[in-house]
Structure formats: structure tokens, C-alpha cells
Write an enzyme that holds these catalytic residues in place. Structure first.
Site, PDB file in Angstrom:
ATOM      1  N   HIS A  97       3.818  41.475 -68.281  1.00  0.00           N
ATOM      2  CA  HIS A  97       4.646  41.562 -67.077  1.00  0.00           C
ATOM      3  C   HIS A  97       4.963  40.160 -66.560  1.00  0.00           C
ATOM      4  CE1 HIS A  97       3.620  45.763 -67.106  1.00  0.00           C
ATOM      5  NE2 HIS A  97       2.345  45.495 -66.972  1.00  0.00           N
ATOM      6  N   GLU A 115      -1.796  43.699 -62.067  1.00  0.00           N
ATOM      7  CA  GLU A 115      -2.396  45.033 -62.071  1.00  0.00           C
ATOM      8  C   GLU A 115      -3.875  44.933 -62.405  1.00  0.00           C
ATOM      9  OE1 GLU A 115       0.182  46.606 -65.127  1.00  0.00           O
ATOM     10  OE2 GLU A 115      -1.376  46.517 -66.639  1.00  0.00           O
ATOM     11  N   ARG A 192       8.136  44.724 -73.472  1.00  0.00           N
ATOM     12  CA  ARG A 192       7.410  45.274 -74.615  1.00  0.00           C
ATOM     13  C   ARG A 192       7.473  44.269 -75.765  1.00  0.00           C
ATOM     14  NH1 ARG A 192      10.131  50.235 -75.001  1.00  0.00           N
ATOM     15  NH2 ARG A 192       8.916  51.143 -73.339  1.00  0.00           N
TER      16      ARG A 192
END
Ligand code: ZN
Length: 311
Positions: A97, A115, A192
Site C-alpha cells: 500500500h 494496517e 498488487r
């Protein structure tokens, strides 16, 4: 306001998902490959509704817009956090990210994503991907260009109860056989890097190699989180992490324990067992908010909760 605000999760089918969100949590899932339960979310891709009480049927995003007093008047265009339960039956793609600055510039002003993962359950031999072995951006580019994935990707063993903080720029992937509670910034921006050459509807899912290489930190460095434990009544409150976006604790109740809301608001997810808050019944799979000004509260029963507040 002295009202517990319960939320109704939103579910997401994923090629790597399974049925544990039904089997373990009792949720009415949409299919046989349900990967994500967006348990507390005001994101446009999955905006939770309020269950019962004064705000029944409203979206969390609406409360954030029109009833900011519930969140202690906290600033920001969007509700700051997103809580998910992830059922990875198969491996998730290897991804990374961006941080806020990169996302703002390259993703229409979106937030980046920091996260963290609490491992709710996993297979005995389960592993997870965190980090990589490239020493420099140059080496990273070469290894990716030559598809030397096994050499590049760092895989480590995990067990139930482990906790990991994943900073932007960290290569990561949840692997099959893992159930996770994720606390994250309210963002859905994922690059990705590698998807095991899998097909979805006959086609490979899109990769984002250039952006991935842009944002991956080289060399990789782990974030050490120090878990500190505190006895509160019949509960053990364990601090898992604090960062610039959230603070996360695990509370294990065996009896009853009294707390006082000291934050603008606080999010709770019951991840094991059952009990109550101030006489309202709670069971595994319930997610709720305590709004600003809630004051004192009593947790009782035999249960484990993961709780967070925005920073
Ligand atoms: Zn991620």
C-alpha cells in the site's frame, strides 16, 4: 451520548475466500468464497448500516457527516478507520500500500494505508508474507523483472494471537488457512505485486508493478510492537500498537471489568465468547462503537474483544 451503536457488516466475495465467516462467526454470507467482512466501515465500497437504536438503518458515513458530535468533533473528510475480518482460505495476492503522500498524488486524493493484523485463528503450519529480501530498489526491480518471487518474498510462520503492524511500503500477504482481524486506515488502495499467476473469470487480475516498485521500502524493516498487559477488574487489557492513525488493544474478560471512555470514540469487535456491555448482550461477531461522552462502561462475561480508537 450514552448509547451503544451496533453495526451491520458488509461482505465481499473474493477468489481466495471461504465459508468461515459463516461457520465460525454465524454471519449470513453471500456465497462460498466470502473473503472479507467489513465490520466497521464508512468506505464508499462498503458502508455499514447502524443496527437498532436511535440511528437504526443509517450508514456510518452519514453519522460521520451529520452527527460529528458522536465522534467528539474529530476532524477529517472521511471516517478514519476500517475494521475487517478476513477469511483467507487461499493465499491473497502479494501486495503493498502507498502512504498518504503517494496516494494523495497518484490516487485522486485518497488516503494511504497503514494496517495491522491480529491473528484470530490459523492452521498449525500457517505462514504469512511480511517484507522482502531485496537490498536496494535496483535489486528489487531486477528480482521482480525476472519473476524471482521465491527469492524475493519473505515468508514467516504465525500462530493464533500473533499481531503485526504493516506500514505503507511493506510487501505483505495473508496466506491460506488464516483468519485475521484487520484494523486499518479507511482506504482501499492496494497495489498488487504478484498473484501466483491465478485467473479470475479466465483472466489474471491486474498487477501494479510500477506503482509497487515506487512505494516498496528497501531494504525491508520490521516494526517491533511491544505488547503490554494491564489487569482491569476481571479483565486483562493488552496494548497491541499505537501509531499515527490508531491505537489497538485486546481485552480478555473473565467476569466483569469497569472502564471509562477516554477517547473521541471507540470501536469494539467481539472475537471470542460472549458476554455483555452495560447489560446489553454481546456475542462473537458483534461490532459496536461507543460514541463521545459515553463515559463509564462495564464489560462482563467470558469473551475476547479487539478495540481501537482513531488517533
Ligand atoms: Zn494490505
Amino acid at each position: 451520548m450514552h448509547e451503544v451503536i451496533f453495526l451491520k457488516p458488509v461482505f465481499k466475495e473474493m477468489i481466495w475466500g471461504g465459508t468461515r465467516l459463516r461457520d465460525d462467526f454465524g454471519y449470513a454470507i453471500p456465497g462460498g468464497k466470502t473473503g472479507e467482512c467489513w465490520a466497521v466501515s464508512a468506505h464508499k465500497n462498503g458502508d455499514c448500516k447502524i443496527l437498532g437504536g436511535s440511528f437504526d438503518g443509517k450508514h456510518l458515513s452519514e453519522l460521520w457527516e451529520k452527527n460529528r458530535e458522536l465522534f467528539g468533533g474529530m476532524k477529517g473528510d472521511v471516517f478514519p478507520l476500517l475494521i475487517k475480518i478476513i477469511d483467507a482460505k487461499e493465499d491473497l495476492s502479494i501486495q503493498v500500500h502507498p502512504d498518504d503522500a503517494y496516494a494523495k498524488e497518484h490516487e485522486n486524493g485518497s488516503l494511504g494505508k497503514t494496517e495491522c493484523w491480529y491473528i484470530l485463528d490459523c492452521d498449525a503450519d500457517a505462514k504469512i508474507v511480511i517484507g522482502h529480501h531485496a537490498k536496494s530498489k535496483e535489486e528489487l526491480g531486477q528480482m521482480i523483472g525476472q519473476k524471482r518471487w521465491n527469492e524475493l518474498i519473505r515468508v514467516i510462520p504465525i500462530k493464533k494471537g500473533d499481531f503485526f503492524q504493516i506500514m505503507p511500503g511493506t510487501v505483505h500477504a495473508i496466506k491460506g488457512g488464516t483468519l485475521i482481524l484487520e484494523t486499518q486506515q479507511n482506504s482501499d488502495i492496494t497495489y498488487r505485486l504478484y498473484d501466483y499467476d491465478r485467473l479470475q473469470d479466465g483472466k489474471p487480475r491486474e498487477l501494479h508493478l510500477e506503482k509497487s516498485i515506487d512505494v516498496i521500502r528497501c531494504p525491508h524493516g520490521d516494526v517491533e510492537t511491544e505488547r503490554t498487559r494491564q489487569q482491569v477488574g476481571d479483565a486483562i487489557k493488552e496494548h497491541l500498537v499505537s501509531c499515527g492513525y490508531y491505537s489497538v488493544d485486546r481485552i480478555e474478560v473473565k467476569g466483569s471489568a469497569d472502564f471509562t471512555l477516554a477517547d473521541a470514540f471507540r470501536i469494539f469487535s467481539v472475537v471470542e465468547g460472549q458476554g455483555g456491555i452495560d447489560g446489553i448482550k454481546l456475542k462473537k461477531g458483534d461490532h459496536f462503537l461507543l460514541p463521545a461522552g459515553y463515559g463509564d462502561y462495564r464489560l462482563s462475561g467470558d469473551m475476547v474483544l479487539i478495540t481501537s480508537c482513531a488517533v
